[in-house]
Design a protein around this motif. Structure first.
Motif, PDB file in Angstrom:
ATOM      1  N   TYR A 152      -5.275   7.837  -5.945  1.00 10.41           N
ATOM      2  CA  TYR A 152      -4.665   7.173  -4.797  1.00 10.41           C
ATOM      3  C   TYR A 152      -3.700   8.131  -4.111  1.00 10.41           C
ATOM      4  CZ  TYR A 152      -2.613   3.363  -2.058  1.00 10.41           C
ATOM      5  OH  TYR A 152      -2.201   2.548  -1.020  1.00 10.41           O
ATOM      6  N   ASP A 153      -3.988   8.435  -2.838  1.00 11.09           N
ATOM      7  CA  ASP A 153      -3.099   9.271  -2.049  1.00 11.09           C
ATOM      8  C   ASP A 153      -3.091   8.755  -0.616  1.00 11.09           C
ATOM      9  OD1 ASP A 153      -5.548  10.041  -1.019  1.00 11.09           O
ATOM     10  OD2 ASP A 153      -5.494  12.049  -1.883  1.00 11.09           O
ATOM     11  N   GLU A 154      -2.538   9.555   0.317  1.00  7.92           N
ATOM     12  CA  GLU A 154      -2.424   9.080   1.702  1.00  7.92           C
ATOM     13  C   GLU A 154      -3.794   8.845   2.337  1.00  7.92           C
ATOM     14  OE1 GLU A 154      -2.483  13.575   2.053  1.00  7.92           O
ATOM     15  OE2 GLU A 154      -1.681  12.071   0.680  1.00  7.92           O
ATOM     16  N   ARG A 155      -4.817   9.607   1.932  1.00  9.20           N
ATOM     17  CA  ARG A 155      -6.163   9.394   2.475  1.00  9.20           C
ATOM     18  C   ARG A 155      -6.766   8.084   1.975  1.00  9.20           C
ATOM     19  NH1 ARG A 155      -8.255  15.155   0.532  1.00  9.20           N
ATOM     20  NH2 ARG A 155      -6.985  14.400  -1.207  1.00  9.20           N
ATOM     21  N   SER A 156      -6.500   7.748   0.718  1.00 10.96           N
ATOM     22  CA  SER A 156      -6.976   6.465   0.176  1.00 10.96           C
ATOM     23  C   SER A 156      -6.314   5.301   0.899  1.00 10.96           C
ATOM     24  CB  SER A 156      -6.653   6.390  -1.321  1.00 10.96           C
ATOM     25  OG  SER A 156      -7.221   7.460  -2.024  1.00 10.96           O
ATOM     26  N   LEU A 157      -5.033   5.467   1.217  1.00 12.76           N
ATOM     27  CA  LEU A 157      -4.314   4.403   1.915  1.00 12.76           C
ATOM     28  C   LEU A 157      -4.927   4.171   3.293  1.00 12.76           C
ATOM     29  CD1 LEU A 157      -0.424   4.098   2.031  1.00 12.76           C
ATOM     30  CD2 LEU A 157      -1.876   3.371   3.904  1.00 12.76           C
ATOM     31  N   VAL A 158      -5.174   5.235   4.031  1.00 11.13           N
ATOM     32  CA  VAL A 158      -5.757   5.089   5.367  1.00 11.13           C
ATOM     33  C   VAL A 158      -7.150   4.467   5.280  1.00 11.13           C
ATOM     34  CG1 VAL A 158      -6.566   6.342   7.407  1.00 11.13           C
ATOM     35  CG2 VAL A 158      -4.397   6.980   6.330  1.00 11.13           C
ATOM     36  N   ALA A 159      -7.941   4.864   4.276  1.00 12.06           N
ATOM     37  CA  ALA A 159      -9.269   4.266   4.093  1.00 12.06           C
ATOM     38  C   ALA A 159      -9.156   2.771   3.823  1.00 12.06           C
ATOM     39  CB  ALA A 159      -9.994   4.956   2.940  1.00 12.06           C
ATOM     40  N   ALA A 160      -8.164   2.383   3.037  1.00 13.87           N
ATOM     41  CA  ALA A 160      -7.947   0.961   2.754  1.00 13.87           C
ATOM     42  C   ALA A 160      -7.610   0.195   4.023  1.00 13.87           C
ATOM     43  CB  ALA A 160      -6.826   0.799   1.719  1.00 13.87           C
ATOM     44  N   VAL A 161      -6.779   0.789   4.870  1.00 14.06           N
ATOM     45  CA  VAL A 161      -6.403   0.146   6.133  1.00 14.06           C
ATOM     46  C   VAL A 161      -7.619  -0.031   7.032  1.00 14.06           C
ATOM     47  CG1 VAL A 161      -5.121   0.483   8.291  1.00 14.06           C
ATOM     48  CG2 VAL A 161      -3.995   0.880   6.095  1.00 14.06           C
TER      49      VAL A 161
ATOM     50  N   LEU B 182       0.831  -1.205   0.000  1.00 13.52           N
ATOM     51  CA  LEU B 182       0.000   0.000   0.000  1.00 13.52           C
ATOM     52  C   LEU B 182       0.865   1.254   0.000  1.00 13.52           C
ATOM     53  CD1 LEU B 182      -2.777  -0.941   2.599  1.00 13.52           C
ATOM     54  CD2 LEU B 182      -3.014  -0.839   0.115  1.00 13.52           C
ATOM     55  N   THR B 183       1.947   1.235   0.762  1.00 13.84           N
ATOM     56  CA  THR B 183       2.817   2.406   0.833  1.00 13.84           C
ATOM     57  C   THR B 183       3.607   2.592  -0.447  1.00 13.84           C
ATOM     58  OG1 THR B 183       3.021   2.046   3.226  1.00 13.84           O
ATOM     59  CG2 THR B 183       4.599   3.536   2.209  1.00 13.84           C
ATOM     60  N   MET B 184       4.121   1.507  -1.011  1.00 15.39           N
ATOM     61  CA  MET B 184       4.902   1.620  -2.241  1.00 15.39           C
ATOM     62  C   MET B 184       4.039   2.097  -3.403  1.00 15.39           C
ATOM     63  SD  MET B 184       7.953   1.082  -1.372  1.00 15.39           S
ATOM     64  CE  MET B 184       8.744   1.010  -2.985  1.00 15.39           C
ATOM     65  N   LEU B 185       2.725   1.850  -3.342  1.00 14.46           N
ATOM     66  CA  LEU B 185       1.831   2.357  -4.378  1.00 14.46           C
ATOM     67  C   LEU B 185       1.846   3.886  -4.441  1.00 14.46           C
ATOM     68  CD1 LEU B 185      -1.359   0.100  -4.242  1.00 14.46           C
ATOM     69  CD2 LEU B 185       0.243   0.351  -6.147  1.00 14.46           C
ATOM     70  N   LEU B 186       2.097   4.517  -3.283  1.00 12.93           N
ATOM     71  CA  LEU B 186       2.186   5.975  -3.280  1.00 12.93           C
ATOM     72  C   LEU B 186       3.352   6.453  -4.136  1.00 12.93           C
ATOM     73  CD1 LEU B 186       1.487   6.911   0.458  1.00 12.93           C
ATOM     74  CD2 LEU B 186      -0.034   7.201  -1.497  1.00 12.93           C
ATOM     75  N   VAL B 187       4.447   5.707  -4.111  1.00 16.37           N
ATOM     76  CA  VAL B 187       5.611   6.069  -4.924  1.00 16.37           C
ATOM     77  C   VAL B 187       5.288   5.911  -6.403  1.00 16.37           C
ATOM     78  CG1 VAL B 187       8.047   5.571  -5.388  1.00 16.37           C
ATOM     79  CG2 VAL B 187       7.139   5.339  -3.064  1.00 16.37           C
ATOM     80  N   VAL B 188       4.562   4.843  -6.738  1.00 12.13           N
ATOM     81  CA  VAL B 188       4.272   4.530  -8.138  1.00 12.13           C
ATOM     82  C   VAL B 188       3.135   5.392  -8.685  1.00 12.13           C
ATOM     83  CG1 VAL B 188       3.546   2.705  -9.722  1.00 12.13           C
ATOM     84  CG2 VAL B 188       5.091   2.168  -7.826  1.00 12.13           C
TER      85      VAL B 188
ATOM     86  N   ILE C  33       6.766  11.617  -4.562  1.00  6.11           N
ATOM     87  CA  ILE C  33       7.562  11.491  -3.341  1.00  6.11           C
ATOM     88  C   ILE C  33       7.058  12.434  -2.253  1.00  6.11           C
ATOM     89  CG2 ILE C  33       9.354  13.219  -3.835  1.00  6.11           C
ATOM     90  CD1 ILE C  33       9.915   9.627  -2.523  1.00  6.11           C
ATOM     91  N   GLU C  34       6.438  13.575  -2.642  1.00  2.00           N
ATOM     92  CA  GLU C  34       5.864  14.484  -1.645  1.00  2.00           C
ATOM     93  C   GLU C  34       4.672  13.841  -0.943  1.00  2.00           C
ATOM     94  OE1 GLU C  34       6.738  15.458  -4.666  1.00  2.00           O
ATOM     95  OE2 GLU C  34       8.376  16.861  -4.228  1.00  2.00           O
ATOM     96  N   THR C  35       3.854  13.119  -1.704  1.00  3.93           N
ATOM     97  CA  THR C  35       2.729  12.398  -1.103  1.00  3.93           C
ATOM     98  C   THR C  35       3.225  11.363  -0.119  1.00  3.93           C
ATOM     99  OG1 THR C  35       1.422  12.691  -3.118  1.00  3.93           O
ATOM    100  CG2 THR C  35       0.670  11.014  -1.578  1.00  3.93           C
ATOM    101  N   LEU C  36       4.304  10.670  -0.490  1.00  4.36           N
ATOM    102  CA  LEU C  36       4.909   9.704   0.429  1.00  4.36           C
ATOM    103  C   LEU C  36       5.414  10.418   1.681  1.00  4.36           C
ATOM    104  CD1 LEU C  36       5.767   6.772   0.939  1.00  4.36           C
ATOM    105  CD2 LEU C  36       7.923   7.282  -0.219  1.00  4.36           C
ATOM    106  N   GLY C  37       5.936  11.630   1.514  1.00  6.05           N
ATOM    107  CA  GLY C  37       6.382  12.402   2.667  1.00  6.05           C
ATOM    108  C   GLY C  37       5.233  12.742   3.602  1.00  6.05           C
TER     109      GLY C  37
END
Length: 405
Positions: free
Chosen positions: A165-174, A28-34, A38-42
């Motif tokens: 897909y951003d950090e909010r999508s990742l948290v929703a997935a979790v 899920l985290t590496m998807l942010l890079v792809v 990199i700012e979103t990952l930050g």
């Protein structure tokens, strides 16, 4: 657990379990890079640091005492109390995270809200997995991890196709994956309430151990994630993202060692109760060499993969490669320290671990916030200094357990 060791087959299942759970979070985290940048990952690194800090409190108050004091077959009441308390914490955190997010989605309020929500969801999964591991063995924990992975993949795919897909999508997935993974356990644990007297009885039994474990787990989180806030203050979110990328590339190794250490802690706690201190000491030596060899092999494969990427796809910056090499040295120090950490906790001396992590976090924060370096390599060198202090302190303390015995 009856004090029996986990055979090789069950250890393999435990590793598969960790691949599904930790591998899902890694993916899920590496998807942010792809899919993002990199700012979103930050930004996600800051969210994850909030979750990690709260998780460190949860580890000290729930997971570690549960493992040491609730892992015997006749300690079912202890497990019931921790199960109810863990599920209640998860529910309350998710509720307040939703309120905070409505108040302010942007800035640090939004970061904290997302971090609180992520912690609330994952704390339920981790508590459910630990209870399942103790009561039903490694297969019970694996089932939860598989459901978590399937849910995360489904939600992430839906988010990508619907809104990006951003950090909010990742948290929703979790969050949604956590509900799918352990929703039944969560609801049952909330419904099967424990009395105040049950809480007081367990608290009196584990008070000293919990205090010291909490004193070690919180500085541990600061040691690992404080560098992100140093980078946020002194540099840019792109540098924060690069630090997170280094951590992500090392994370599969760390999760593997953590899985083995949980099983070792259960076994070592049983050996300590049986007054088999020699067995605990021998386990330190065996695990140290095994973990360090595994770490060296992992980084050799990682270096080969990055070299192939650089040749075939695109150049990897020299600064990033140097920073990753520093993370490799930190991983070796971690491989050295983990067996000593396990032995200290199993022998009911969490004060040794607390001291080591406190010295580590103080070193990182004092040097980092005083120096305020804005370069990626300099930030990783601060981490390395902290982990040198950690390994030296833990080695000195644990060695005293076996002197003249």
């Amino acid at each position: 657990m009856g004090g029996k060791e986990f055979p090789r087959q069950k250890r393999l299942i435990a590793l598969i379990d960790q691949v599904f759970y930790a591998g899902t979070n890694f993916g899920l985290t590496m998807l942010l890079v792809v899919l993002a940048n990199i700012e979103t990952l930050g930004r996600f690194a800051l969210v994850a640091s909030v979750s990690a800090l709260l998780h460190s409190v949860f580890v000290g108050v729930v997971l570690e005492p549960l493992t040491v004091f609730g892992s015997h077959e006749n300690e079912h009441r202890v497990r019931a109390v921790y199960s109810h308390f863990g599920s209640l914490v998860s529910f309350v955190c998710l509720f307040f995270a939703g309120l905070l997010y409505l108040i302010g989605q942007d800035g640090y309020i939004g970061v904290f809200a997302l971090g609180l929500a992520m912690f609330g969801a994952q704390s339920a999964v981790l508590c459910g997995k630990r209870i399942a591991l103790i009561e039903n063995g490694v297969l019970g924990s694996l089932v939860i991890s598989v459901r978590y992975a399937l849910g995360a993949v489904a939600v992430s795919a839906a988010a990508f196709f619907c809104c990006g897909y951003d950090e909010r999508s990742l948290v929703a997935a979790v969050i949604l994956a956590s509900i799918l993974a352990c929703g039944y356990w969560w609801a049952r644990a909330l419904w099967e309430r424990a009395s105040i007297q049950d809480f007081l009885n367990v608290a009196s039994k584990v008070r000293s151990y919990t205090t010291w474990t909490l004193a070690s787990s919180v500085p541990s989180s600061v040691s690992a994630h404080g560098v992100y806030w140093i980078a946020e203050v002194a540099s840019t979110q792109a540098v924060v993202g690069l630090l997170k990328l280094c951590e992500q590339l090392v994370m599969p190794l760390g999760q593997l060692l953590m899985t083995m250490s949980i099983l070792d802690q259960i076994e070592s706690a049983a050996e300590f109760r049986a007054e088999k201190r020699t067995a605990v000491q021998d386990r330190i030596t065996v695990r140290t060499w095994a973990y360090m060899k595994l770490t060296a092999l992992y980084f050799a494969c990682l270096a080969a993969g990055l070299l192939a990427y650089s040749v075939i796809i695109g150049r990897v910056s020299a600064g990033f490669m140097v920073a990753l090499c520093v993370y490799g040295l930190i991983a070796l120090l971690n491989a050295f320290s983990i067996p000593r950490n396990v032995a200290a906790k199993a022998c009911r001396r969490p004060d040794f671990v607390a001291t080591a992590y406190l010295l580590t976090s103080v070193t990182i924060c004092v040097v980092g916030f005083s120096w305020k370096p804005d370069g990626l390599v300099h930030l990783t060198l601060i981490l390395l200094l902290g982990w040198v202090v950690h390994a030296a302190s833990l080695q000195r303390s644990v060695s005293s357990l076996f002197v003249s015995r």
